[in-house]
Design an enzyme around this catalytic site. Structure first.
Site, PDB file in Angstrom:
ATOM      1  N   GLU A   1       0.828  -1.206   0.000  1.00 43.15           N
ATOM      2  CA  GLU A   1       0.000   0.000   0.000  1.00 43.15           C
ATOM      3  C   GLU A   1       0.861   1.253   0.000  1.00 43.15           C
ATOM      4  OE1 GLU A   1      -2.892  -0.072   3.162  1.00 43.15           O
ATOM      5  OE2 GLU A   1      -3.650  -2.041   2.586  1.00 43.15           O
TER       6      GLU A   1
ATOM      7  N   GLU B   1      -8.682   1.450  -4.554  1.00 43.15           N
ATOM      8  CA  GLU B   1      -9.763   1.085  -3.630  1.00 43.15           C
ATOM      9  C   GLU B   1     -10.513   2.313  -3.127  1.00 43.15           C
ATOM     10  OE1 GLU B   1      -8.741  -1.528  -0.368  1.00 43.15           O
ATOM     11  OE2 GLU B   1     -10.748  -1.302   0.524  1.00 43.15           O
TER      12      GLU B   1
HETATM   13  O1  KIV Z   1      -6.433  -7.183   1.723  1.00 43.62           O
HETATM   14  C1  KIV Z   1      -7.211  -7.225   0.749  1.00 43.62           C
HETATM   15  O2  KIV Z   1      -8.068  -8.104   0.632  1.00 43.62           O
HETATM   16  C2  KIV Z   1      -7.084  -6.189  -0.254  1.00 43.62           C
HETATM   17  C3  KIV Z   1      -8.184  -6.055  -1.259  1.00 43.62           C
HETATM   18  C4  KIV Z   1      -9.370  -5.479  -0.602  1.00 43.62           C
HETATM   19  C5  KIV Z   1      -7.767  -5.295  -2.443  1.00 43.62           C
HETATM   20  O3  KIV Z   1      -6.140  -5.454  -0.245  1.00 43.62           O
END
Ligand code: KIV
Length: 292
Positions: A134, A201
């Site tokens: 991220e 997201e």
């Molecule tokens: O952790 C996860 O499942 C994710 C998705 C929501 C993209 O990062």
């Protein structure tokens, strides 16, 4: 038909005939930019991976397993060991999809070197194809460092759940012009640094479209736009395992109702002694009884 093997003496590999379905590669996914949508689902276990694999292009071992599997309040407490154990299970359960594993909070942000050590361990111990991390502009040097050293990277911008304590919640992002400009810069920086794909997201729809048109990486939307190059959902959300259905989720099934129904039927059968039935029991073979 039985499987036969031919030994390739140059690699010492035994190659099976008939050849099993080949796994998709990262370059094959990268080549899908602006083409056939990329289908991605989360998977945390070998059995779910087996069931999803024929229908997906990518399986994401997301750190959402913190909430979904472990009942944690957020993704922040998820550990590297959890990700590696579930990641290896998903790789074992799949043979077609590209498997991507989330780097958990605290395992990559300190430096590109920390991120490389973590990502290398993840790939070695799971057999996955790449990692997801991220962050935006601040993480771009780290993405470049990993990609230049042979680690395929998926970025993740917009609503970044590992930053929940800083963001103050899970609300959609990009509602102001300034925030839209920042998220666009984030996505461009991660794509320019070499990420082959970027998850977008929880952002306002026009921003997801703008990012998809602006970057060369394959965009994967979740709460973003149907115009993204692909979509991802947390599998348990789309299966209908949770009561809460956020706006970005579509339930494709109502598994919670079915599981509860099965548990209720089992409990009734135990209580009224109709389970186990004759066909669930082992009896002494007739020959053994005759010998007595
Ligand atoms: O952790 C996860 O499942 C994710 C998705 C929501 C993209 O990062």
């Amino acid at each position: 038909m039985s499987t036969t093997y031919t030994l390739d003496t140059s690699t010492s590999r035994a190659n099976p005939t008939p050849a099993p379905m080949r796994r998709l590669s990262v370059p094959a996914i990268a080549a899908r930019k602006g083409k056939e949508p990329v289908v991605m689902l989360t998977a945390y276990t070998a059995r779910y991976a087996q069931l999803f694999d024929p229908h997906c292009d990518m399986l994401l071992v997301g750190d959402s397993l913190g909430q979904v599997i472990y009942g944690l309040p957020s993704t922040v407490p998820v550990t590297l060991e959890m990700m590696i154990n579930h990641g290896a299970a998903v790789v074992r359960g799949s043979y077609h999809s590209v498997v991507i594993i989330d780097l958990p909070f605290g395992s990559y942000e300190a430096s590109p070197e920390q991120a490389f050590a973590t990502a290398a361990r993840v790939l070695k111990e799971t057999g996955a194809a790449g990692v997801k991390l991220e962050g935006g502009e601040a993480m771009a040097p780290t993405v470049r460092f990993l990609v230049e050293r042979g680690i395929p990277v998926v970025g993740h911008v917009g609503l970044t759940p590992q930053a929940v304590n800083a963001l103050g919640g899970y609300g959609a992002r990009g509602k102001s012009e300034a925030e839209q400009a920042k998220i666009l810069r984030d996505a461009k920086a991660i794509s320019d640094a070499g990420a082959f794909s970027v998850v977008i997201e929880g952002v306002v729809e026009p921003l997801a479209v703008e990012i998809t048109n602006a970057i060369s990486a394959v965009t994967i939307g979740i709460g973003a736009s149907a115009a993204c190059d692909g979509q991802v959902l947390v599998a348990e959300d789309m299966l209908g395992l949770f009561d809460r259905v956020p706006r970005f989720v579509r339930r494709f099934h109502n598994l919670a109702e079915q599981i509860e129904g099965a548990a209720k039927a089992y409990a009734e059968a135990v209580r009224d002694r109709s389970f186990p039935g004759e066909d669930n029991l082992y009896q002494i073979p007739a020959e053994s009884l005759a010998r007595k």
